[in-house]
Scaffold this motif. Structure first.
Motif, mmCIF file in Angstrom:
data_model
loop_
_atom_site.group_PDB
_atom_site.id
_atom_site.type_symbol
_atom_site.label_atom_id
_atom_site.label_comp_id
_atom_site.label_asym_id
_atom_site.label_seq_id
_atom_site.Cartn_x
_atom_site.Cartn_y
_atom_site.Cartn_z
ATOM 1 N N GLN B 262 0.831 -1.210 0.000
ATOM 2 C CA GLN B 262 0.000 0.000 0.000
ATOM 3 C C GLN B 262 0.865 1.261 0.000
ATOM 4 O OE1 GLN B 262 -3.195 -0.132 -0.673
ATOM 5 N NE2 GLN B 262 -2.858 -2.325 -0.734
ATOM 6 N N LEU B 263 1.970 1.232 0.741
ATOM 7 C CA LEU B 263 2.852 2.404 0.787
ATOM 8 C C LEU B 263 3.542 2.642 -0.557
ATOM 9 C CD1 LEU B 263 4.622 1.931 4.238
ATOM 10 C CD2 LEU B 263 2.904 3.656 3.642
ATOM 11 N N GLY B 264 3.750 1.580 -1.319
ATOM 12 C CA GLY B 264 4.554 1.675 -2.539
ATOM 13 C C GLY B 264 5.991 1.229 -2.293
ATOM 14 N N ASN B 285 8.660 7.193 5.856
ATOM 15 C CA ASN B 285 8.079 8.538 5.839
ATOM 16 C C ASN B 285 7.965 9.099 4.417
ATOM 17 O OD1 ASN B 285 6.940 10.796 7.019
ATOM 18 N ND2 ASN B 285 8.904 11.760 7.486
ATOM 19 N N PHE B 287 6.820 7.829 1.937
ATOM 20 C CA PHE B 287 5.559 7.427 1.303
ATOM 21 C C PHE B 287 4.341 8.032 2.010
ATOM 22 C CE2 PHE B 287 8.622 3.943 0.697
ATOM 23 C CZ PHE B 287 8.716 4.007 -0.681
ATOM 24 N N LEU B 288 4.600 8.838 3.046
ATOM 25 C CA LEU B 288 3.504 9.414 3.830
ATOM 26 C C LEU B 288 3.464 10.917 3.621
ATOM 27 C CD1 LEU B 288 4.216 7.367 7.074
ATOM 28 C CD2 LEU B 288 2.340 7.000 5.449
ATOM 29 N N SER B 289 2.329 11.514 3.899
ATOM 30 C CA SER B 289 2.204 12.949 3.688
ATOM 31 C C SER B 289 3.071 13.700 4.697
ATOM 32 C CB SER B 289 0.748 13.369 3.825
ATOM 33 O OG SER B 289 0.288 13.016 5.099
ATOM 34 N N TYR B 290 3.349 14.958 4.371
ATOM 35 C CA TYR B 290 4.210 15.774 5.245
ATOM 36 C C TYR B 290 3.398 16.325 6.395
ATOM 37 C CZ TYR B 290 7.123 19.507 6.937
ATOM 38 O OH TYR B 290 7.849 20.330 7.749
ATOM 39 N N LYS B 299 1.010 8.615 11.413
ATOM 40 C CA LYS B 299 0.642 8.936 10.026
ATOM 41 C C LYS B 299 0.369 7.653 9.247
ATOM 42 C CE LYS B 299 4.161 11.613 8.866
ATOM 43 N NZ LYS B 299 4.974 12.488 7.993
ATOM 44 N N TYR B 303 -3.198 6.559 7.749
ATOM 45 C CA TYR B 303 -3.258 6.436 6.272
ATOM 46 C C TYR B 303 -3.867 5.102 5.868
ATOM 47 C CZ TYR B 303 -1.063 6.703 1.534
ATOM 48 O OH TYR B 303 -0.804 6.763 0.181
ATOM 49 N N LEU B 304 -3.470 4.033 6.576
ATOM 50 C CA LEU B 304 -3.901 2.695 6.183
ATOM 51 C C LEU B 304 -4.952 2.129 7.132
ATOM 52 C CD1 LEU B 304 -0.458 1.321 5.013
ATOM 53 C CD2 LEU B 304 -2.267 2.394 3.658
#
Lengths: 444, 444
Positions: B262-264, B285, B287-290, B299, B303-304
């Motif tokens: 899912q993160l890539g 991090n 792959f996660l928003s800032y 986060k 996200y998931l």
């Protein structure tokens, strides 16, 4: 008398050809419209003495060389992969050339030859790429000239349907190449946020949207485009903290579109089995687990954790994906089948108007103070022929052609419109034609 | 005296070479072990007179031809893409050859030459492909011989860690090529369920698992392999209603692994920016928003949609992805960086034992009555050298070599072990060596 040769006379060329023919006598131009379909070229040239039509095949080397070397300037509206054939002849014979496509490495290699033979090849001179470069560079250059430090640049463009009274809950139709819309976002997304590299995989892209408000036009949602990092070079933005390019849709579109991605229905890498005789409903069901006692609707809603009465399910029902109607193809990838189903509802009708929306955000430090400028341009089409898309792609090319022929743009070699000498006169005339950017400072 | 040439002397060859050397004098064999690393070959050949070692380079055409044509039978343990070079020499000179790899189109084209020159090329004779073919075809043939109608076939194999007292909540380590584990499931999954074609995209694959119970060994979860449809041809199963091939993991693995997808983080198609100096935590991090005020853990969980105290978050913490430890690479794709991080905890230790688990399910109609047979084989390694993987890959090849040399397998041309004449004697001997399938009829 100067000759302008236009290669390609398809739908997207209307505004380009209109402009050139209208301005032909005042500028002493002869416009030659060339297409492999002669009748299409003739139809576009049917405006008096200033224009003529020819049947033209870029793969006929002799004819290509003959016609191109007669011209003072060539505008190639051919598919992007064909430009190289035109560019080689132009480079060798010192003929000026313009396109709305991205500069490829193969074309870039012709730069010394264009320079040596005293001609210019102007590329990326349409909407996106094109107007985006020009309108962004104008503000970016101003911020730099004023001695401010740029810290962030975000830019979004959308080719949308203008607001209508229709009951279409997607508020969207195909206003350009449907295949590209279905495949949009595939590949890897890279951008910079507050100094950190960020990456989004395709299957999360349409859930990582930003809300964007444009005064007078309402709210939009934006999702990230492939590789924002390449603009570090082309806009000279090295050291910037945030750099993000994206695509605009109307609110709610992305969450519903994401359902197709989650199912695997936008996959273009393999052929589906059993497309012959498949219904819309079968197509969706092929991505869901087998259970003969449950409906396709419930299986999908459960699989993707949606309420049965949600806006997303309403959009899916409206577009007809649960219908028992045959798809009407004999073979295809998931993406091809989906495109075929969507076209049944999303094909633009004669009275539909398209709308181009472009939005930029510039963040900069002015003596330690964080300031922000936003700018936008919204262009609405007249009907399904005189579209905003055809104008915003064609007019920059047409104006650029004029400026090259009358010497206002005096460059040699290969260029994109990121230089002031190019974007200033073109943006000025676009503004006078109604394609104006609205800039405003926003409190941060 | 017959000569057996083994190309490749790596770790996975131990059981193959052990068997051949142990049985050499009784069968009047001379075993030649060839590797580009002579010391590796010598180490494996250090067992008395029956074996000798040579330095060997498959890209040295003269040496390859010289050594291969001296042999009565060649077993190629080289990387799969190198087999073609061996096969060409064997085909031209009528030398028998065995491999554990899939038959490629390029190799398939050599079939007439193998036939003409009176030699056999037996491929797909390892574990998977290999033991799976043989053990499945045995039951499939029996069902057909009894005049029953086969309606479903499912088969799963897993290369796992044997149950341990470790605190490793994944109950998993790399027992074979780590890169293949990280990339597992990429591509498109196709299978047939109750007569309907079904497709699963990669980003949903690890959430569409099946629960499988094997008496005496507990529960497993299975996810689908790429293209089950190709077994319609190779097992002659046209018309079957359900056909599904998959991979086994211990319960809970897939849901935690899905987080990386899912993160890539399993993407192998582009190079990450800024790998030099990146920590495990930075990697996740990216792959996660800032948001500088929130933790990477929160986060990710948000996200998931995971509970902070969930089993999945526990697994992630244990594997160290939130640690501030440097990754230790200077560049790499997301998949390469992830593999490097996972290896720190998932590298098999000397006293770790691997475990191969294979499970088949056969559904058939017996005079209108639905019946089901399940069969399984579980093989556990002795230690990190004498692994279950090396035995289950090497022993079918070794036994096959014996049967070809003593004439019990009397075939010419190119074959995979789906024929009774091949699988019956090999399965019998595997059974006597302890690699036995347990079959039972299950109520449906």
């Amino acid at each position: 008398m100067k000759q302008i040769l236009i290669l390609g006379a398809g739908r997207s060329c209307s505004s380009l050809i209109d402009y050139l023919i209208k301005n032909a006598s005042a500028n002493n131009w002869q416009v030659v419209i060339a297409d492999k379909d002669l009748s299409l070229a003739q139809e576009k040239a049917d405006w008096g003495d200033a224009a003529s039509a020819i049947e033209f095949d870029i793969f006929n080397e002799q004819q290509s060389k003959e016609e191109i070397t007669k011209a003072d300037l060539v505008i190639s509206m051919l598919p992007a992969s064909f430009h190289i054939h035109v560019a080689k002849i132009c480079a060798a014979n010192g003929i000026n050339m313009l396109t709305a496509s991205y500069v490829s490495d193969e074309i870039k290699a012709l730069e010394p030859e264009f320079e040596k033979n005293g001609a210019v090849l102007l590329m990326e001179l349409g909407l996106d790429p094109g107007i985006d470069h020009m309108s962004a560079m104008k503000v970016l250059d101003e911020i730099k000239e004023q001695g401010h430090e740029l810290i962030g640049f975000e830019t979004f463009t959308g080719g949308l349907l203008a607001p209508t009274k229709d009951d279409n809950p997607w508020e969207y139709k195909f206003t350009w190449n449907p295949r590209n819309v279905v495949l949009a976002g595939q590949g890897n997304v890279k951008f910079i946020q507050e100094g950190r590299y960020k990456f989004i995989p395709y299957h999360r892209l349409f859930r990582r949207t930003e809300v964007i408000h444009i005064p007078g036009h309402g709210f939009f949602e934006g999702y990230a485009n492939r590789d924002s990092l390449k603009y570090l070079d082309s806009y000279n933005l090295h050291g910037i903290k945030t750099l993000y390019r994206g695509t605009l849709r109307r609110p709610g579109f992305c969450k519903a579109w994401d359902i197709f991605i989650q199912l695997g229905a936008t996959d273009d890498t393999y052929k589906l089995e059993g497309v012959e005789g498949m219904t819309h409903r079968d197509f969706i069901n092929s991505f869901l687990s087998y259970n003969p006692n449950d409906s396709v609707e419930l299986k999908l809603a459960h699989y993707l954790n949606l309420d049965l009465e949600s806006e997303e399910m309403y959009k899916l029902k409206w577009i007809g994906v649960f219908d028992d109607e045959p798809v009407g193809l004999t073979e295809g990838t998931p993406a091809q089948v989906l495109e075929h189903i969507l076209k049944k509802k999303w094909t633009i009708q004669e009275d539909d108007k398209d709308q181009i929306v472009m939005w930029h955000k510039f963040d900069f430090m002015d003596n330690g103070k964080h300031r922000q400028i936003q700018s936008d341009m919204v262009a609405t089409g007249e009907d399904s022929i005189h579209t905003a898309m055809s104008k915003t792609v064609g007019l920059p090319l047409a104006i650029g052609a004029k400026m090259v022929l009358n010497g206002k743009i005096d460059l040699k070699g290969i260029h994109i419109p990121t230089e002031k000498a190019v974007y200033d006169p073109i943006l000025d005339e676009l503004g006078s034609l109604g394609f104006e950017f609205h800039e405003r400072e926003v409190e941060v």
